[in-house]
Design an enzyme around this catalytic site. Sequence first.
Site, PDB file in Angstrom:
ATOM      1  N   ARG A   1      11.145   3.673   5.633  1.00  0.00           N
ATOM      2  CA  ARG A   1      10.893   3.760   7.079  1.00  0.00           C
ATOM      3  C   ARG A   1      11.692   2.692   7.833  1.00  0.00           C
ATOM      4  O   ARG A   1      11.984   2.832   9.014  1.00  0.00           O
ATOM      5  CB  ARG A   1       9.387   3.601   7.325  1.00  0.00           C
TER       6      ARG A   1
ATOM      7  N   ARG B   1      -7.164   8.945   2.293  1.00  0.00           N
ATOM      8  CA  ARG B   1      -5.759   8.876   1.956  1.00  0.00           C
ATOM      9  C   ARG B   1      -5.479   7.465   1.432  1.00  0.00           C
ATOM     10  O   ARG B   1      -5.930   6.478   2.023  1.00  0.00           O
ATOM     11  CB  ARG B   1      -4.932   9.149   3.232  1.00  0.00           C
TER      12      ARG B   1
ATOM     13  N   LYS C   1      12.279  -7.702   1.354  1.00  0.00           N
ATOM     14  CA  LYS C   1      11.336  -8.436   0.509  1.00  0.00           C
ATOM     15  C   LYS C   1      10.091  -7.573   0.365  1.00  0.00           C
ATOM     16  O   LYS C   1       9.277  -7.474   1.279  1.00  0.00           O
ATOM     17  CB  LYS C   1      10.971  -9.781   1.150  1.00  0.00           C
ATOM     18  N   PRO C   2       9.941  -6.945  -0.804  1.00  0.00           N
ATOM     19  CA  PRO C   2       8.736  -6.108  -1.008  1.00  0.00           C
ATOM     20  C   PRO C   2       7.538  -6.979  -1.349  1.00  0.00           C
ATOM     21  O   PRO C   2       7.689  -8.164  -1.643  1.00  0.00           O
ATOM     22  CB  PRO C   2       9.137  -5.233  -2.198  1.00  0.00           C
ATOM     23  N   ALA C   3       6.348  -6.391  -1.350  1.00  0.00           N
ATOM     24  CA  ALA C   3       5.144  -7.136  -1.741  1.00  0.00           C
ATOM     25  C   ALA C   3       5.206  -7.474  -3.231  1.00  0.00           C
ATOM     26  O   ALA C   3       5.731  -6.692  -4.023  1.00  0.00           O
ATOM     27  CB  ALA C   3       3.904  -6.290  -1.455  1.00  0.00           C
TER      28      ALA C   3
ATOM     29  N   SER D   1       0.857  10.343  10.325  1.00  0.00           N
ATOM     30  CA  SER D   1       2.143   9.862   9.811  1.00  0.00           C
ATOM     31  C   SER D   1       3.116  11.021   9.637  1.00  0.00           C
ATOM     32  O   SER D   1       2.804  11.999   8.953  1.00  0.00           O
ATOM     33  CB  SER D   1       1.950   9.183   8.459  1.00  0.00           C
TER      34      SER D   1
ATOM     35  N   ASN E   1       0.799  -1.235   0.000  1.00  0.00           N
ATOM     36  CA  ASN E   1       0.000   0.000   0.000  1.00  0.00           C
ATOM     37  C   ASN E   1       0.829   1.282   0.000  1.00  0.00           C
ATOM     38  O   ASN E   1       0.413   2.301  -0.529  1.00  0.00           O
ATOM     39  CB  ASN E   1      -1.047  -0.018   1.125  1.00  0.00           C
TER      40      ASN E   1
ATOM     41  N   GLU F   1     -10.979  -4.617   9.284  1.00  0.00           N
ATOM     42  CA  GLU F   1     -10.312  -3.540   8.550  1.00  0.00           C
ATOM     43  C   GLU F   1     -10.923  -3.478   7.140  1.00  0.00           C
ATOM     44  O   GLU F   1     -10.837  -4.451   6.388  1.00  0.00           O
ATOM     45  CB  GLU F   1      -8.820  -3.882   8.479  1.00  0.00           C
TER      46      GLU F   1
ATOM     47  N   CYS G   1      -3.256   1.536   6.835  1.00  0.00           N
ATOM     48  CA  CYS G   1      -3.472   0.968   8.169  1.00  0.00           C
ATOM     49  C   CYS G   1      -4.043   2.028   9.103  1.00  0.00           C
ATOM     50  O   CYS G   1      -4.676   1.713  10.098  1.00  0.00           O
ATOM     51  CB  CYS G   1      -2.156   0.441   8.719  1.00  0.00           C
TER      52      CYS G   1
ATOM     53  N   GLU H   1       4.550  -3.753  12.427  1.00  0.00           N
ATOM     54  CA  GLU H   1       3.562  -2.694  12.147  1.00  0.00           C
ATOM     55  C   GLU H   1       2.401  -3.390  11.461  1.00  0.00           C
ATOM     56  O   GLU H   1       2.480  -3.714  10.275  1.00  0.00           O
ATOM     57  CB  GLU H   1       4.179  -1.621  11.238  1.00  0.00           C
ATOM     58  N   LEU H   2       1.328  -3.638  12.211  1.00  0.00           N
ATOM     59  CA  LEU H   2       0.290  -4.539  11.710  1.00  0.00           C
ATOM     60  C   LEU H   2      -1.014  -3.807  11.388  1.00  0.00           C
ATOM     61  O   LEU H   2      -1.011  -2.600  11.184  1.00  0.00           O
ATOM     62  CB  LEU H   2       0.088  -5.666  12.730  1.00  0.00           C
TER      63      LEU H   2
ATOM     64  N   GLY I   1       2.535  -5.168   7.648  1.00  0.00           N
ATOM     65  CA  GLY I   1       1.546  -5.938   6.898  1.00  0.00           C
ATOM     66  C   GLY I   1       0.408  -6.345   7.810  1.00  0.00           C
ATOM     67  O   GLY I   1       0.165  -5.726   8.849  1.00  0.00           O
TER      68      GLY I   1
HETATM   69  P1  NAP Z   1       0.186  -8.999   4.035  1.00  0.00           P
HETATM   70  O1  NAP Z   1      -0.606  -9.928   3.226  1.00  0.00           O
HETATM   71  O2  NAP Z   1       0.420  -9.310   5.453  1.00  0.00           O
HETATM   72  O3  NAP Z   1       1.572  -8.811   3.247  1.00  0.00           O
HETATM   73  C1  NAP Z   1       2.586  -7.983   3.730  1.00  0.00           C
HETATM   74  C2  NAP Z   1       3.920  -8.525   3.289  1.00  0.00           C
HETATM   75  O4  NAP Z   1       4.131  -9.812   3.869  1.00  0.00           O
HETATM   76  C3  NAP Z   1       4.037  -8.722   1.786  1.00  0.00           C
HETATM   77  O5  NAP Z   1       5.352  -8.439   1.403  1.00  0.00           O
HETATM   78  C4  NAP Z   1       3.723 -10.191   1.632  1.00  0.00           C
HETATM   79  O6  NAP Z   1       4.251 -10.784   0.470  1.00  0.00           O
HETATM   80  C5  NAP Z   1       4.422 -10.741   2.855  1.00  0.00           C
HETATM   81  N1  NAP Z   1       3.965 -12.070   3.244  1.00  0.00           N
HETATM   82  C6  NAP Z   1       2.742 -12.637   3.045  1.00  0.00           C
HETATM   83  N2  NAP Z   1       2.734 -13.887   3.549  1.00  0.00           N
HETATM   84  C7  NAP Z   1       3.959 -14.121   4.071  1.00  0.00           C
HETATM   85  C8  NAP Z   1       4.579 -15.225   4.722  1.00  0.00           C
HETATM   86  N3  NAP Z   1       3.911 -16.359   4.960  1.00  0.00           N
HETATM   87  N4  NAP Z   1       5.867 -15.110   5.124  1.00  0.00           N
HETATM   88  C9  NAP Z   1       6.561 -13.973   4.891  1.00  0.00           C
HETATM   89  N5  NAP Z   1       6.033 -12.893   4.275  1.00  0.00           N
HETATM   90  C10 NAP Z   1       4.749 -12.961   3.877  1.00  0.00           C
HETATM   91  O7  NAP Z   1      -0.451  -7.538   4.054  1.00  0.00           O
HETATM   92  P2  NAP Z   1      -0.921  -6.679   2.827  1.00  0.00           P
HETATM   93  O8  NAP Z   1      -2.280  -7.109   2.439  1.00  0.00           O
HETATM   94  O9  NAP Z   1       0.132  -6.630   1.793  1.00  0.00           O
HETATM   95  O10 NAP Z   1      -0.946  -5.233   3.498  1.00  0.00           O
HETATM   96  C11 NAP Z   1      -2.063  -4.747   4.124  1.00  0.00           C
HETATM   97  C12 NAP Z   1      -1.937  -4.860   5.634  1.00  0.00           C
HETATM   98  O11 NAP Z   1      -0.789  -4.142   6.076  1.00  0.00           O
HETATM   99  C13 NAP Z   1      -3.100  -4.229   6.341  1.00  0.00           C
HETATM  100  O12 NAP Z   1      -3.522  -5.051   7.394  1.00  0.00           O
HETATM  101  C14 NAP Z   1      -2.539  -2.931   6.870  1.00  0.00           C
HETATM  102  O13 NAP Z   1      -3.200  -2.425   7.987  1.00  0.00           O
HETATM  103  C15 NAP Z   1      -1.124  -3.307   7.168  1.00  0.00           C
HETATM  104  N6  NAP Z   1      -0.260  -2.129   7.210  1.00  0.00           N
HETATM  105  C16 NAP Z   1       0.191  -1.729   8.423  1.00  0.00           C
HETATM  106  C17 NAP Z   1       0.983  -0.603   8.514  1.00  0.00           C
HETATM  107  C18 NAP Z   1       1.488  -0.137   9.850  1.00  0.00           C
HETATM  108  O14 NAP Z   1       2.406   0.658   9.863  1.00  0.00           O
HETATM  109  N7  NAP Z   1       0.932  -0.601  10.955  1.00  0.00           N
HETATM  110  C19 NAP Z   1       1.322   0.117   7.368  1.00  0.00           C
HETATM  111  C20 NAP Z   1       0.843  -0.320   6.142  1.00  0.00           C
HETATM  112  C21 NAP Z   1       0.046  -1.465   6.085  1.00  0.00           C
HETATM  113  P3  NAP Z   1       3.296 -10.989  -0.805  1.00  0.00           P
HETATM  114  O15 NAP Z   1       3.038  -9.648  -1.336  1.00  0.00           O
HETATM  115  O16 NAP Z   1       4.078 -11.792  -1.749  1.00  0.00           O
HETATM  116  O17 NAP Z   1       2.053 -11.666  -0.337  1.00  0.00           O
END
Ligand code: NAP
Length: 487
Positions: free
Chosen positions: A168, A287, A183-185, A450, A160, A390, A293, A259-260, A237
């Site tokens: 950061r 935004r 490791k980016p998304a 932020s 996102n 969420e 998040c 940071e979840l 994530g």
């Molecule tokens: P996500 O599915 O948890 O993915 C985040 C990252 O983790 C990606 O790089 C993803 O890779 C990787 N990942 C997924 N499964 C994994 C595994 N089994 N082992 C290691 N890495 C793995 O989250 P998202 O959907 O991309 O992002 C949205 C979430 O992030 C929301 O819940 C949001 O609130 C949270 N977020 C939190 C903050 C904060 O600062 N608190 C900031 C931004 C976003 P892949 O892309 O290959 O799946």
Amino acid sequence: MSDQEARVVAQVDKRLFIGGTWRDAASGNAFEVEDPSTREVLCEVADAGKEDALDALDAAHRAQADWMRTAPRDRGEILYRGYELLMERREDLAVLMTLEMGKPLAEARGEIAYAAEFLRWFSEEAVRIEGGFSTSPDGKSRFLVMRQAVGPCMLITPWNFPMAMGTRKIGPAIAAGCTMILKPAHQTPLSALALAGILSEAGLPEGVLSVIPTTDPGSVTEPLLSDGRIRKVSFTGSTAVGRKLLEQSAGQVLRTSMELGGNAPFLVFDDADMDAAVDGAMLAKMRNIGEACTAANRIYAQAGIAEEFAERLSRRMGALRLGRGVDEGVDVGPLIDDKARDKVQGLVDDAVGKGARVLVGGGPGDGPGHFYKPTVLADVPFEAELSTTEIFGPVAPVLPFETEDEVLRAANDTEYGLVSYVYTRDLNRALRVSENLETGMVGLNQGVVSNPAAPFGGVKHSGLGREGGRVGIDEFLETKYVGIGGI
Ligand code: NAP
């Protein structure tokens, strides 16, 4: 794709960046990156596997000892140069980010500046790593406290905020003297690869940063977390993946920063400045297309003003232009994929089924992309599913409340605790409510929290640790104490 769009995509090296060298994946595999607003394939990117990950770890481990001994000023200068390069190339980087992620160009430009500021902030922090010296209470020994780099780090970022979530983590890791593997998304690897090129150009030595996009994150990160040479994992994530990584980190007792997810309550009391509250809600909700998040997930408006507030909000939301983020005048881009859009629709349907009224939007947008119309729901009951889930999309549910106690109970009735927002002109109430909200951050009469200079992070299931601010670098430093006797 326009000529400019094709040019910015062509500029990025699509291979893995390991130990200062660009190379294909050992398997030879690559994966497609899509534009979420058209579903067109933008390009292919090398798809890292376990072997590549272990090569990156070898490089990080080899580089660590020399890197942590470099002069802090030199690390700061590299970060500062990185900041300058990001800002010089802001326009191209913004287009690149919009193409892979979908956010409107104006927001992508904003994110590049925000991302660059982390490098500038931590360039200043690199030279302010301080320890301590004191006398033990019995006067018999001296305490020398020094702070040293944690060691090689695994950094995992979401789609996102493809650039800012990287800087950061990378900013403080470089400042502290850690080496790292990012490791980016898989949806947004291009911004991370562009960043690797820029930091290399800024003078970052070989092996300090490797970037390994992959479509199989588990098979790449798990072997690294269990290896013993990685000493820290910093993750942004979802809470579900964060939990999994915490479990994996237990084996080697790794330092962790998490940071979840969030589920931000946005509280508007009847004494609030209504104009400011509507402006703040627009920012907190919209935004990043609502895919933040920090996004306002539940907007609680006090009963006397709830109707007027919802109507004013819906007029503003209804005026937003949905479309491809790179086009002029577009305010809202597509969601990241169909799964995200289906989830948003399911939450809206559930709320409407429980009595909510759709004031504006309420369904998908036109075109091939994953568009969802900016939506306002009024009279949303507290038991609607979106109160606990969420949303991650452009949907603003307005929930009426009567009393401060009632709204505090509702606001805190969630496993998440990242951020909350409060609008009131009563100073005592503002402080009392801020103290009682169970979140790591509070936006008091403001819709954005932020800031690279502030400690960002959550409590409860929203995470562990803080990023940014004076404490951001602490996550990448160990404290060592030397007890000195015989004086
Ligand atoms: P996500 O599915 O948890 O993915 C985040 C990252 O983790 C990606 O790089 C993803 O890779 C990787 N990942 C997924 N499964 C994994 C595994 N089994 N082992 C290691 N890495 C793995 O989250 P998202 O959907 O991309 O992002 C949205 C979430 O992030 C929301 O819940 C949001 O609130 C949270 N977020 C939190 C903050 C904060 O600062 N608190 C900031 C931004 C976003 P892949 O892309 O290959 O799946």
